[in-house]
Write an enzyme that holds these catalytic residues in place. Structure first.
Site, mmCIF file in Angstrom:
data_model
loop_
_atom_site.group_PDB
_atom_site.id
_atom_site.type_symbol
_atom_site.label_atom_id
_atom_site.label_comp_id
_atom_site.label_asym_id
_atom_site.label_seq_id
_atom_site.Cartn_x
_atom_site.Cartn_y
_atom_site.Cartn_z
ATOM 1 N N CYS A 63 20.282 67.361 44.522
ATOM 2 C CA CYS A 63 21.157 67.968 43.535
ATOM 3 C C CYS A 63 22.547 67.396 43.759
ATOM 4 O O CYS A 63 23.117 67.569 44.833
ATOM 5 C CB CYS A 63 21.140 69.482 43.726
ATOM 6 S SG CYS A 63 22.580 70.328 43.138
ATOM 7 N N CYS A 73 25.124 69.893 44.621
ATOM 8 C CA CYS A 73 25.040 70.335 46.025
ATOM 9 C C CYS A 73 25.712 69.289 46.927
ATOM 10 O O CYS A 73 26.403 69.635 47.889
ATOM 11 C CB CYS A 73 23.586 70.508 46.450
ATOM 12 S SG CYS A 73 22.619 71.507 45.308
ATOM 13 N N ASP A 115 40.825 30.010 44.502
ATOM 14 C CA ASP A 115 41.090 28.948 45.473
ATOM 15 C C ASP A 115 40.319 27.718 44.962
ATOM 16 O O ASP A 115 39.406 27.868 44.139
ATOM 17 C CB ASP A 115 40.559 29.401 46.840
ATOM 18 C CG ASP A 115 40.630 28.299 47.874
ATOM 19 O OD1 ASP A 115 41.678 27.655 47.968
ATOM 20 O OD2 ASP A 115 39.626 28.076 48.570
ATOM 21 N N ASP A 144 37.131 31.371 49.537
ATOM 22 C CA ASP A 144 35.951 31.176 50.394
ATOM 23 C C ASP A 144 35.938 32.151 51.559
ATOM 24 O O ASP A 144 35.016 32.154 52.368
ATOM 25 C CB ASP A 144 35.856 29.732 50.893
ATOM 26 C CG ASP A 144 37.052 29.323 51.735
ATOM 27 O OD1 ASP A 144 37.092 28.160 52.150
ATOM 28 O OD2 ASP A 144 37.931 30.155 51.971
ATOM 29 N N ASP A 171 41.411 32.395 53.396
ATOM 30 C CA ASP A 171 42.104 33.111 52.328
ATOM 31 C C ASP A 171 42.191 34.615 52.555
ATOM 32 O O ASP A 171 42.432 35.369 51.621
ATOM 33 C CB ASP A 171 41.388 32.848 50.989
ATOM 34 C CG ASP A 171 41.435 31.383 50.607
ATOM 35 O OD1 ASP A 171 42.517 30.791 50.691
ATOM 36 O OD2 ASP A 171 40.386 30.827 50.254
#
Length: 777
Positions: free
Chosen positions: A19, A22, A476, A670, A674
């Site tokens: 539920c 719940c 990139d 990549d 980065d």
């Protein structure tokens, strides 16, 4: 963090949780416990995840268990594992099968925690309140289970419970029919109605009473109990019983729909290997063990038809493997000695001997399972809205129902209390918010599952929702739009030097660099690199390499490095990357290195523009001529070249400032160099990130192939998911609004009211599952 304040992640399996309302109650209740830093309930996987500190761990978890049982006494609790600062603590028996090996990374840029590999197989044995969990491929994990009798109503209907409920519904229907059509009158008839009601819905009333005692008043048990008992109070006995029967039948269908959807979602993640065939000391015999028991450096054998259990390198054998479970790609991949192989691949024909390079907890399949299963802890704004909506909606409806029941008879001439109380009761039945609180989490989880099937890992429904508003995509270049596989295409010595001398100096300079360009130079040299007389290696960020060879300074890098050293150089007209080489202040020549554009890169840019992306941008540390040539070839709107890592962050911030606050920006990289930019963007997407811890840590979305076109797929899945979620919101609220008005004006009866509650919920759940049908989108 000191030893007294270690971060601990505990996971409790909530058996019987079917539920969503719940689940919401449990999450809100447990969050308030002192000592819990973070808490989320995954309705689909029935898991309660807690983050505590070790000095308070046990008492806090026990308090959480007590809170769950106070809120939902029918739930059975067992523990899935304990992770202390990234290390799982489990009790394993001598049978040699550990159940839950995990690894948890904390404290990266987004503050997310990723625990890996939590697969639990539970067979409850009721022995003094304790459960010993025996996984089919896991040893026993001593878990404490609170096995209260099923006090109250459970929304989950297993085979046994379904039979009992159907028997009760049948008995209640027979007694109702007897009461309506028998010649009995007065007390005898009322007794039949009362018996039919108690058999059909006694558990609902009992649960409502217990919840009221615990202070949990406004829930569906309360609404149904008040509505049906109210019907009895005003003499509408047949409707009181019939509504309870219909409600229970609807709950049965709802439970079946939810369980079916759960199985559909979990089947997408059915990539966990059951066993590993480990080579024994003699090297020609194998022994079947749990994947968790295999160590780095062990060799395993994978036969035709078997799933690869751990990441590694192929040492013997050739075969085709099915990678679709991880990448969504249907084309088999060929493996040979030296090939990297990932857990979750399925071996199609030959036999492979694999040297294991990662433990199971760190393997690809563990990370995928963890990321998908824990995605629900990061909720979308829509989910937060519905949570708040449900919290205030039900009490408001109860107050309105009370006003409907008692105000009109007092101010309207001819209005009777019996008539308006009946209308108020109809209003109460209609008001249940089940359709929303059940279907919306399922919709988002289904979207995350569909993305996973397509080779895209989305770390949370908040990121899935954010992809809908993306208008700027920043890429990139190397390894993202291009293959990142560099080759030396031209060797151009100057000043009387030979090609051999130029290549030798370049190879010496690049001997210790991990950069793809350095690797391509070493590959082109293809000989042993001299090390005698080489010293003082220095990598100048964004410029190149400086090293001393036999006392002479050797430089290998870009034009900026030459300018910095005051050396005149030649700039050829080329779209390749140029590596200039100088020795002792004299220019030796240059190498031209080319990187290929990925096959689907141009199609990816085109697809993004078709999806309404306003601007595509490419950031690269490469030369301007190279960057602009690639940008023109792919149709990228803006190109910024010759950027250092910190320049990329600055450029991203400028792009951020230039866009509307409602628009989202994605950075695709990549995931290795980065990390700062991935963390800074609204949504960070790691390309080719499988096996790269940096990518999985820093990114919000991980694309499991090297295809930039998968970003467009992710956005399409996000749009489809949001469309289905809002269809459900509009459908549920629209139907309820219509029936609420009909109820107030006395047109709708309780029969229509129950349909508008239970029927709408079942239809919304089935609609939410449509998102799973997305294949290779």
């Amino acid at each position: 963090m000191g030893t007294g304040q270690e971060r601990v992640k505990r996971e409790l399996l909530l058996d019987g949780l079917d539920c969503a309302n719940c689940a919401l109650k449990i999450e809100n209740g447990v969050k308030k416990i002192k000592g819990i830093n973070e808490c989320s309930v995954n309705f689909v996987t029935k898991t309660l995840s807690l983050h505590t500190t070790s000095d308070m761990d046990e008492q806090v978890v026990e308090e959480a268990k007590r809170k769950v049982l106070r809120l939902e006494p029918h739930i059975r609790i067992s523990e899935k594992g304990k992770h202390v600062n990234g290390h799982v603590h489990t009790h394993t028996g001598s049978a040699g099968k550990a159940n839950n090996h995990s690894h948890n990374h904390t404290g990266h840029d987004h503050g997310h925690s990723h625990s890996h590999g939590k697969h639990s197989h539970t067979h409850d044995q009721h022995q003094h309140g304790h459960t010993h969990e025996h996984g089919s491929h896991a040893g026993h994990d001593h878990s404490h289970t609170h096995d209260d009798a099923h006090a109250g109503h459970s929304h989950e209907h297993g085979a046994g419970q379904t039979k009992v409920l159907l028997a009760r519904l049948a008995a209640g229907s027979v007694l109702l029919a007897a009461a309506i059509w028998s010649p009995l009158e007065g007390w005898a008839q009322l007794t039949l109605y009362a018996l039919a009601y108690l058999i059909a819905g006694g558990d609902i009333v009992l649960q409502a009473s217990k919840n009221i005692i615990r202070g949990q008043v406004f829930d569906e048990y309360f609404l149904m109990s008040v509505a049906t008992l109210g019907a009895f109070a005003i003499g509408e006995y047949p409707e009181g019983v019939a509504v309870m029967l219909f409600y229970q039948l609807g709950e049965l269908f709802q439970g079946m729909a939810v369980n079916r959807s759960r199985k559909s979602i979990q089947s997408l993640m059915d990539i966990r290997p059951d066993y590993a065939n480990i080579l024994t000391g003699s090297g020609d015999e194998t022994r079947r063990v749990s994947p968790e028991d295999v160590r780095i450096g062990d060799r395993i054998v994978v036969k035709a038809g078997e799933r690869v259990p751990l990441d590694g390198i192929v040492r013997a054998g050739r075969s085709m493997v099915d990678t679709s479970a991880l990448t969504g790609e249907s084309v088999p991949r060929e493996l040979e000695p030296g090939s990297d192989v990932l857990s979750g691949f399925v071996n199609k024909n030959g036999m492979l001997t694999i040297e294991v390079t990662k433990t199971f907890g760190e393997s690809t399949v563990s990370k995928i399972l963890d990321l998908v299963q824990n995605a629900s802890s990061r909720k979308a704004k829509t989910e937060h809205f519905i949570s708040k909506f449900a919290r205030y909606y039900t009490p408001v409806v109860v107050i309105l129902a009370a006003l409907i029941a008692f105000v009109p008879p007092l101010i309207l001439s001819g209005a009777t209390f019996a008539d308006w109380i009946y209308r108020a009761l109809v209003f109460l039945v209609i008001s249940c918010p089940c359709a929303l609180v059940v279907s919306i989490p399922l919709g988002f989880f289904g979207g995350i599952g569909a993305a996973s099937r397509n080779g895209i890992l989305v770390k949370g429904s908040n990121y899935l929702e954010a992809l809908n508003d993306v208008k700027v995509v920043v890429f990139d270049k190397t390894g993202t739009l291009t293959k990142g596989v560099f080759k030396v295409t031209a060797i151009r010595p100057e000043g009387g030097h030979t090609q051999e001398e130029l290549m030798k100096l370049a190879a010496i300079a690049e001997a210790n660099s991990n950069h793809p360009i350095a690797e391509s130079i070493r590959a082109a040299w293809a000989k042993a690199i001299p090390t005698q007389g080489v010293e003082g290696y220095d990598e100048v960020a964004g410029h190149g390499i400086k090293v001393s060879v036999d006392g002479q300074e050797v430089l290998a890098g870009n034009a900026k490095l030459m300018k910095r050293a005051g050396i005149s150089y030649t700039t050829p007209e080329t779209a390749g990357t140029i590596v200039h080489v100088a020795e002792g202040g004299t220019y030796v020549g240059h190498l031209i290195i080319a990187d290929e554009v990925k096959d689907d890169a141009a199609a990816a840019i085109q697809a993004l523009k078709q999806l309404g992306i306003r601007k595509t941008v490419m950031l690269t540390g490469d030369a301007k001529t190279v960057g602009e040539a690639v940008g023109r070839e792919l149709g990228v709107d803006e190109v910024y070249a010759e950027l250092l890592p910190q320049d990329k962050v600055e450029r991203l911030e400028q792009l951020e400032a230039a866009k509307s606050p409602k628009e989202k920006m994605v950075f695709v990289g990549d995931g290795i160099n980065d990390t700062p930019v991935l963390a800074r963007a609204d949504v960070g997407v790691a390309m080719g990130g499988l096996g790269s811890d940096a990518a999985i840590e820093a990114a919000d979305v991980v694309i499991m192939t090297d295809e930039p076109s998968k970003l467009a797929s992710a956005i399409r899945i996000a749009k489809r998911t949001r469309m289905i979620v809002w269809q459900n919101i509009a459908f549920a609220l629209g139907v309820k609004a219509i029936f609420l008005l009909l109820g107030v004006f006395g047109i709708a009866t309780m029969w229509e009211a129950v349909f508008s509650d239970v029927g709408v919920t079942v239809l919304a759940v089935l609609n939410a599952m449509r998102v799973l049908r997305v294949k290779n989108i």
